[in-house]
Design an enzyme around this catalytic site. Structure first.
Site, mmCIF file in Angstrom:
data_model
loop_
_atom_site.group_PDB
_atom_site.id
_atom_site.type_symbol
_atom_site.label_atom_id
_atom_site.label_comp_id
_atom_site.label_asym_id
_atom_site.label_seq_id
_atom_site.Cartn_x
_atom_site.Cartn_y
_atom_site.Cartn_z
ATOM 1 N N GLY A 125 4.763 42.525 -25.602
ATOM 2 C CA GLY A 125 4.946 41.441 -24.996
ATOM 3 C C GLY A 125 4.255 41.468 -23.388
ATOM 4 O O GLY A 125 3.984 40.642 -22.724
ATOM 5 N N CYS A 126 4.538 42.770 -23.174
ATOM 6 C CA CYS A 126 4.890 43.136 -21.111
ATOM 7 C C CYS A 126 3.133 42.822 -21.305
ATOM 8 O O CYS A 126 2.018 42.230 -20.613
ATOM 9 C CB CYS A 126 4.792 44.337 -20.674
ATOM 10 S SG CYS A 126 6.944 43.841 -20.791
#
Length: 157
Positions: free
Chosen positions: A46-47
């Site tokens: 996600g990051c």
């Protein structure tokens, strides 16, 4: 837990180390609007998605008068590896003691798979040229966040 920031509030100033070990302060960006985004951990799916979206939008954000700063509790060495691996073109700042995340209301209680714990809350705060919060978003989704942010800032369409 620190209360969340709201538009019109003064943005807490900070000085953190970037991936290269240099000090970067919010006050260095006075005179320009700055997107300060908080993400939990470098090199996670996600990051990485969110950081690459900011990377790919950076030139158009800068043309619209916005700089970007990414902040996580990761050590500088992990940030350097992340920036290098993904070709990130904006500063990543290390907030290992999460003091800045706390000041911005981006550190607090989280729940995951029935477990409750303290951690970084994916958040974005836009600071205007004078150092005031223009926009504050908490519990944002990594995927599609930059697109939504651009829409909220009225940069698209």
């Amino acid at each position: 837990m620190q209360e969340r920031l709201t538009p019109g509030a003064p943005a807490p100033d900070f000085t953190l180390q970037n991936a290269a070990g240099q000090s970067v302060s919010l006050r260095d960006f006075r005179g320009r609007s700055t997107v300060v985004y908080f993400y939990p951990a470098a090199s996670t799916p996600g990051c990485t998605k969110e950081a690459c979206d900011f990377r790919d939008s950076l030139s158009s954000l800068q043309e619209a008068g916005y700089e970007v700063l990414g902040i996580s509790p990761d050590p500088q060495s992990k940030l350097a590896a992340f920036a290098d691996a993904e070709g990130l073109n904006f500063p990543l700042l290390s907030d290992e003691d999460h003091a800045v995340a706390e000041a911005y209301g981006a550190w607090g209680e989280k729940k995951n798979y029935g477990r409750t714990y303290e951690g970084l809350i994916r958040s974005t705060v836009v600071v205007d040229a004078g150092g005031t919060v223009a926009l504050a978003q908490y519990n944002v989704r990594a995927t599609g966040h930059v697109t939504k942010l651009r829409r909220d800032l009225k940069l698209d369409g």
